[in-house]
Design a protein around this motif. Structure first.
Motif: not given
Lengths: 230, 587
Positions: A8-16, A66-73, B261-264
């Protein structure tokens, strides 16, 4: 995290995003420490007040992470690595926020110190602050690069700050014994020193958790020299 | 692999030849057969006519000769159809021939022909019958017959020669076809190999045009296209490397960000600024690379407003680095309109200079004001009546005088400094013995050192060469340094002075103390005017804040230099390097 892409790209983006925000918080906290020590060295009460005022930003970012982490969990139910990362992130977040509060405490003391003439030239305090700041930076570097080596190095550096704190304590004790008029200032400086020492403790805890996150091994209550370099 | 084109061309030829043969077989053969048959028949008619000029009796007598002469079988029939004689059937009786079609035809028209299967001879026969007349009365018939087999045989003969001819024509024509096909196919195949190489991205060598025809032209054109294309690629590559070189050669650090937003992209200037490996920059976010809260805040602001942002960012984990960053959107970038670019200018030096200037002005005014305030204050007090108090007046005047002296010293120092800087100070270089000057300085400073119970140790070996220096200036330099050392060394400390020859060209004088030391960050700024490690440190010690600055400039004027090494809390070592005097230059 970069090595393994999630479906999931969305999930990935949220983690990042959590990671990015954590780094931002780290940068803000480092800046707070740098500014406080500059305020101390240059007797700049203005700058000290700025640090105190800026703590709002740190607190806001802390809440956000904190809110983001909780939401991810709650929503993603992460497992293994991601779960470790998120729980670690929540804890690191708490530590960074506490460090921010400590910078505020230091600045309050500085404002008081600046009302009186300078007791002595500061030599060890800026060193302590610099080490503590670089410990925060390096522990976050270790988090970003998943570098256990670096995290362990940070864990060992805590010792240096501890011994500097003791040194300052002894030095100020002689000041106080010689002249009772210096007691107020000495105590303030001692508190600053103690606070810096606690900041480095927090930084060490962050490094501990980075080690846990990468290896899955809990080293929090382990002597950092064990099994290394001996 | 034989070319398919070659087979196509060759097969076409083959089919063409076969077609010619088939046409001959189907159209020509019946025609030839007919023509030959008619020829034979007409010859037989001719022969028969001539024979018919004879009488029947005469004919009967010469049957054999006639048959031999005409190469045919001769049958003589009387008017009733009775066979009188036959060249092939001499003794056997033959049936009536009047009903035979050729005989019937001859009876009516005078001559008749027929092709029939002869039961007697059991083969296809060609018959010609001619009526033999005498005064318009048919006396009988003479019939010539020949086997069609013979005709066929002669046709076959003819055919053999035709086939032989065809064969003789076909072989060279196929050979020609082969050559022609190969001539067309092989250059085309070579062209194909050429284009395939091009597809693979190689640059094939130009092909020689084999001929002047369309193929040759095509080869030339392809050569031209290859050359033109490669020229374009070369130009594009050259242009690109020019741009890259310029991009990399820029002092400014530049980076661009992709959609995430990553350096390319980034240049060498940027890598130098952050001091990281390529892999630690590429694909990372600006925050990961710079770790600057200020930069991140500006970046977030830019992302919100999309308005170009200027921001000063202080970086530097080990060494201070102040960057002026400009965040903007790239316009006209192919494919991506929303691309973000960051340009970093290193303004560290600029900021330092700016700060130096500001500090200088602030310092000068402060340094001048402090003694002035004291002087004014005391004089005012005196004016307000203290002048009548003898004892106080003496003290006040003394203080005012001290401050005036300090002011004077300060102005003197400033003047000295500016003179040295402008190069207006006349230096009188001579070969001097450095140990002697050190001894004098130590004598001058001895009371001060003794007052703080500081032990001064010296180690001056005999073999130190003479140095080329201005004696008075060296005295001033050493006095300044020693003064500092005593000032910043706590009571009961120690100062050690050593001099030693260094690599034959210089003499190094080292003044080491056990004082409070100087933090590493301050070391590079020590020579600046009025620069103080701590704002409060040296002013209380009575310095003008110009001492080291003067030393630094004087050392430079001597062609030497000053180095300061220090560990906070443990002490400072100042090293002075003087050039060794050269004997010939001395005279």
């Amino acid at each position: 995290m970069d090595a393994k892409r999630h479906t999931s790209k969305q999930y990935e983006a949220e983690l990042l995003e959590v990671k990015e925000n954590l780094l931002y918080l780290g940068a803000l906290v480092q800046e707070a420490i740098e500014d406080s020590i500059q305020a101390l060295m240059e007797r700049d009460t203005e700058l000290a007040r700025k640090v105190i005022a800026n703590d709002v930003n740190i607190d806001k970012l802390d809440d956000e992470i904190e809110e983001k982490c909780v939401r991810l969990l709650a929503l993603r139910q992460p497992a293994a690595r991601d779960l470790r990362f998120i729980t670690t992130a929540i804890k690191i977040n708490g530590h960074l926020e506490r460090i921010g509060d400590m910078a505020v405490k230091i600045c309050e003391k500085i404002a008081l110190l600046n009302e009186e003439p300078q007791l002595k030239p500061y030599i060890d305090l800026p060193r302590m602050a610099e080490i503590a700041r670089s410990m925060i930076r390096q522990s976050l570097d270790a988090l970003v690069n998943e570098d256990v080596e670096l995290a362990n190095k940070v864990r060992r550096e805590d010792e240096i700050v501890d011994s500097l704190n003791e040194q300052i304590f002894r030095e100020l004790l002689t000041f106080m014994m010689e002249d009772h008029r210096t007691i107020h200032r000495s105590l303030l400086i001692m508190q600053i020193s103690k606070t810096l020492e606690r900041i480095s403790d927090h930084a060490k805890s962050i490094a501990d958790m980075v080690v846990f996150m990468i290896t899955g091994m809990n080293v929090r209550h382990q002597w950092p020299f064990e099994g290394q370099e001996t | 692999m034989k070319s398919r084109l070659f087979f196509k061309i060759f097969a076409t030829y083959l089919i063409l030849v076969l077609l010619v043969m088939a046409v001959m077989e189907f159209f020509l053969t019946p025609k030839i057969r007919e023509t030959i048959t008619r020829g034979v028949m007409e010859r037989m008619i001719g022969h028969g006519r001539i024979m018919a000029l004879m009488t029947v009796d005469e004919m009967l007598r010469k049957v054999t000769e006639l048959a031999a002469g005409s190469e045919a079988r001769i049958t003589i029939i009387d008017a009733s159809g009775k066979v009188l004689a036959d060249s092939s059937w001499k003794d056997q009786k033959m049936d009536n021939h009047l009903n035979r079609s050729e005989v019937q035809e001859a009876r009516l028209k005078g001559q008749g022909t027929a092709i029939r299967y002869s039961r007697t001879l059991q083969q296809n026969m060609l018959y010609v019958a001619i009526a033999v007349r005498e005064r318009d009365h048919i006396q009988g018939y003479i019939r010539l017959s020949r086997s069609l087999e013979e005709v066929s045989l002669s046709i076959e003969h003819l055919y053999w020669s035709i086939y032989l001819t065809l064969f003789i024509i076909t072989i060279p024509s196929l050979l020609l076809a082969f050559l022609f096909a190969r001539n067309i196919a092989s250059p085309i195949r070579r062209l194909m190999e050429l284009t395939q190489k091009m597809r693979a991205g190689e640059k094939p060598p130009p092909m020689l045009a084999a001929s002047d025809d369309e193929l040759g032209r095509l080869t030339q054109d392809i050569n031209f296209i290859i050359e033109a294309q490669h020229e374009k690629i070369r130009l594009a590559t050259e242009e690109k490397s020019k741009l890259e070189a310029a991009f990399d050669g820029m002092v400014e650090g530049v980076l661009t960000l992709d959609g995430d937003n990553r350096i390319d992209q980034f240049n060498r200037g940027l890598r130098k600024m952050v001091g990281k490996r390529r892999a630690d920059i590429l694909g990372k976010t600006p925050l990961e690379v710079f770790r600057s809260a200020d930069l991140q805040a500006s970046f977030l602001r830019f992302r919100e407003t999309r308005e170009t942002v200027w921001q000063e960012v202080a970086l530097g984990d080990e060494r201070p680095l102040i960057l002026d960053v400009n965040i903007s959107a790239i316009k006209g970038y192919p494919g991506d309109e929303g691309k973000i670019m960051m340009v970093f200018h290193d303004v560290t030096r600029l900021k330092q200079l700016e700060r130096m200037r500001m500090d200088f002005v602030a310092n000068v005014t402060h340094e001048i004001r402090t003694p002035l305030t004291a002087i004014i204050g005391y004089i005012e007090t005196l004016l307000q009546g203290a002048v009548h108090d003898r004892e106080q007046m003496g003290r006040f005047l003394q203080t005012a005088h001290n401050n005036a002296q300090r002011l004077n010293r300060l102005v003197d120092d400033l003047l000295t400094l500016s003179n040295i800087e402008m190069g207006e100070t006349k230096m009188q270089f001579r070969a001097v013995t450095i140990a002697e000057i050190i001894g004098e300085v130590l004598k001058t400073m001895a009371p001060q050192a003794a007052g703080k119970k500081i032990t001064v140790e010296e180690n001056l070996p005999e073999d130190i060469p003479l140095v080329c220096a201005d004696r008075d200036r060296v005295f001033q330099i050493l006095l300044n340094i020693l003064d500092n050392a005593i000032k910043f060394t706590p009571p009961a400390g120690a100062i050690k002075i050593t001099a030693a020859k260094q690599d034959g060209e210089t003499v190094a004088v080292r003044i080491a103390d056990t004082g409070i030391g100087i933090p590493k960050n301050d070391l590079p700024r020590l020579g600046e005017r009025f620069y103080r490690v701590e704002k409060t440190r040296s002013r209380d010690s009575g310095g003008t804040g110009l001492g080291l600055s003067i030393v630094k400039h004087l050392m430079a004027a001597h062609g030497g230099r000053m180095e300061i090494d220090s560990t906070p809390g443990q002490g400072t070592t100042v090293s002075l390097y003087f050039p060794v005097a050269r004997p010939p230059a001395d005279s």
